[in-house]
Write a protein that holds these residues in place. Structure first.
Motif, PDB file in Angstrom:
ATOM      1  N   GLY A   1       0.825  -1.195   0.000  1.00 32.67           N
ATOM      2  CA  GLY A   1       0.000   0.000   0.000  1.00 32.67           C
ATOM      3  C   GLY A   1       0.861   1.247   0.000  1.00 32.67           C
ATOM      4  O   GLY A   1       1.997   1.235  -0.484  1.00 32.67           O
ATOM      5  N   LEU A   2       0.341   2.306   0.564  1.00 32.27           N
ATOM      6  CA  LEU A   2       1.083   3.554   0.611  1.00 32.27           C
ATOM      7  C   LEU A   2       2.055   3.576   1.782  1.00 32.27           C
ATOM      8  O   LEU A   2       1.742   3.111   2.877  1.00 32.27           O
ATOM      9  CB  LEU A   2       0.113   4.738   0.716  1.00 32.27           C
ATOM     10  CG  LEU A   2      -0.797   4.956  -0.488  1.00 32.27           C
ATOM     11  CD1 LEU A   2      -1.770   6.100  -0.210  1.00 32.27           C
ATOM     12  CD2 LEU A   2       0.017   5.234  -1.743  1.00 32.27           C
ATOM     13  N   LEU A   3       3.225   4.124   1.532  1.00 35.38           N
ATOM     14  CA  LEU A   3       4.263   4.245   2.553  1.00 35.38           C
ATOM     15  C   LEU A   3       4.509   5.725   2.798  1.00 35.38           C
ATOM     16  O   LEU A   3       4.849   6.470   1.880  1.00 35.38           O
ATOM     17  CB  LEU A   3       5.546   3.563   2.072  1.00 35.38           C
ATOM     18  CG  LEU A   3       6.819   3.785   2.898  1.00 35.38           C
ATOM     19  CD1 LEU A   3       6.645   3.264   4.327  1.00 35.38           C
ATOM     20  CD2 LEU A   3       8.004   3.105   2.218  1.00 35.38           C
ATOM     21  N   GLN A   4       4.332   6.166   4.043  1.00 36.12           N
ATOM     22  CA  GLN A   4       4.543   7.574   4.365  1.00 36.12           C
ATOM     23  C   GLN A   4       6.029   7.862   4.540  1.00 36.12           C
ATOM     24  O   GLN A   4       6.754   7.106   5.178  1.00 36.12           O
ATOM     25  CB  GLN A   4       3.787   7.956   5.642  1.00 36.12           C
ATOM     26  CG  GLN A   4       3.915   9.434   6.005  1.00 36.12           C
ATOM     27  CD  GLN A   4       2.984   9.850   7.123  1.00 36.12           C
ATOM     28  OE1 GLN A   4       1.844   9.366   7.208  1.00 36.12           O
ATOM     29  NE2 GLN A   4       3.443  10.743   7.980  1.00 36.12           N
ATOM     30  N   VAL A   5       6.456   8.971   3.966  1.00 37.29           N
ATOM     31  CA  VAL A   5       7.820   9.446   4.118  1.00 37.29           C
ATOM     32  C   VAL A   5       7.761  10.852   4.685  1.00 37.29           C
ATOM     33  O   VAL A   5       7.102  11.730   4.114  1.00 37.29           O
ATOM     34  CB  VAL A   5       8.588   9.470   2.778  1.00 37.29           C
ATOM     35  CG1 VAL A   5      10.042   9.892   3.008  1.00 37.29           C
ATOM     36  CG2 VAL A   5       8.522   8.113   2.092  1.00 37.29           C
ATOM     37  N   ASN A   6       8.444  11.068   5.795  1.00 37.19           N
ATOM     38  CA  ASN A   6       8.474  12.372   6.441  1.00 37.19           C
ATOM     39  C   ASN A   6       9.824  13.043   6.197  1.00 37.19           C
ATOM     40  O   ASN A   6      10.844  12.359   6.064  1.00 37.19           O
ATOM     41  CB  ASN A   6       8.259  12.227   7.946  1.00 37.19           C
ATOM     42  CG  ASN A   6       6.944  11.547   8.281  1.00 37.19           C
ATOM     43  OD1 ASN A   6       5.880  12.009   7.888  1.00 37.19           O
ATOM     44  ND2 ASN A   6       7.022  10.436   8.996  1.00 37.19           N
ATOM     45  N   PRO A   7       9.844  14.370   6.134  1.00 36.63           N
ATOM     46  CA  PRO A   7      11.134  15.048   6.032  1.00 36.63           C
ATOM     47  C   PRO A   7      12.072  14.592   7.150  1.00 36.63           C
ATOM     48  O   PRO A   7      11.682  14.542   8.321  1.00 36.63           O
ATOM     49  CB  PRO A   7      10.756  16.529   6.197  1.00 36.63           C
ATOM     50  CG  PRO A   7       9.340  16.610   5.733  1.00 36.63           C
ATOM     51  CD  PRO A   7       8.713  15.320   6.174  1.00 36.63           C
TER      52      PRO A   7
END
Length: 237
Positions: free
Chosen positions: A175-181
């Protein structure tokens, strides 16, 4: 700190470690080992979906994430276009630019001039959850670039970066993978792993420990020793 300049914000950030030292240490490792370390810590979905690979098999990338959010749009609004130009001013040495594309297939989302500008502002590589163009130029300049496909079509009038240094979603393994700064990005010829920012050092230290054990295990296996004995001694196989 955020400062608004013209139509774009300046979003500088600092990491709490020596980025060059940490990058050097990560680059000695490989994606499978970094993924294993995350799995051991209970993080099971931190790899980008299969199909994201470097332009050449020897390219590796490691550094804190500089996120860029893009959308498909026919707009040629120069004020919006300035956002992409302005984002380079927010880059700091050692970052890896990672772009989402919302699954757009219409054009090349990243090219040689963008890489040149990014490198001049300290960026050490790019992970594009979409396509590149100018691939030979990117290869010749030695800029580590990861993508899903290649497309020679111009992005302006089809696709545009509309924000940066915000949480984004890329394609993950389930699914979607969140990437944070600031999350740590590591990629090699097997794919790309996203390490949550707070785990940058713990994951590195565990992976280095296992890397040393694997080196010993590899040497022992090469001599023909009993695999059970080798695994019992070194714990990695």
């Amino acid at each position: 700190m955020e400062v608004i300049t013209n139509s774009y914000p300046i979003r500088k950030f600092e990491v709490s470690y020596d980025w060059q030292e940490i990058q050097t240490r990560y680059l000695r490792l490989y994606a499978g080992l970094v993924s294993d370390a995350l799995e051991h810590m209970g993080y099971h979905q931190q790899c980008m979906a299969s199909g994201i690979y470097p332009l050449t098999h020897t390219m590796k990338v490691a550094g804190p994430a500089f996120t860029a959010h893009g959308i498909a749009t026919p707009s040629r609004d120069t004020k919006v276009h300035d956002i992409r130009l302005g984002m380079f001013k927010s880059m700091v040495p050692g970052v890896v630019q990672i772009r989402d594309t919302q699954g757009d297939l219409s054009c090349g989302h990243f090219g040689e001039i963008s890489a040149t500008a990014a490198a001049a502002h300290g960026c050490v590589g790019a992970v594009i959850d979409g396509s590149t163009r100018d691939s030979n130029y990117l290869i010749d300049m030695g800029f580590p670039t990861f993508c899903r496909f290649r497309n020679p079509v111009e992005a302006f009038g089809r696709f545009m970066v509309v924000d940066y240094q915000i949480p984004i979603f890329v394609k993950g393994m389930s699914g979607l993978l969140q990437v944070n700064p600031g999350d740590y990005i590591f990629g090699d010829n097997d794919g790309v792993v996203v390490v949550p920012q707070e785990l940058t050092i713990p994951v590195l230290e565990l992976a280095e420990e296992w890397f040393a054990s694997e080196s010993q295990s590899r040497k022992a296996m090469a001599t023909g020793r009993d695999p059970f004995d080798v695994y019992k001694e070194f714990g990695r196989f």
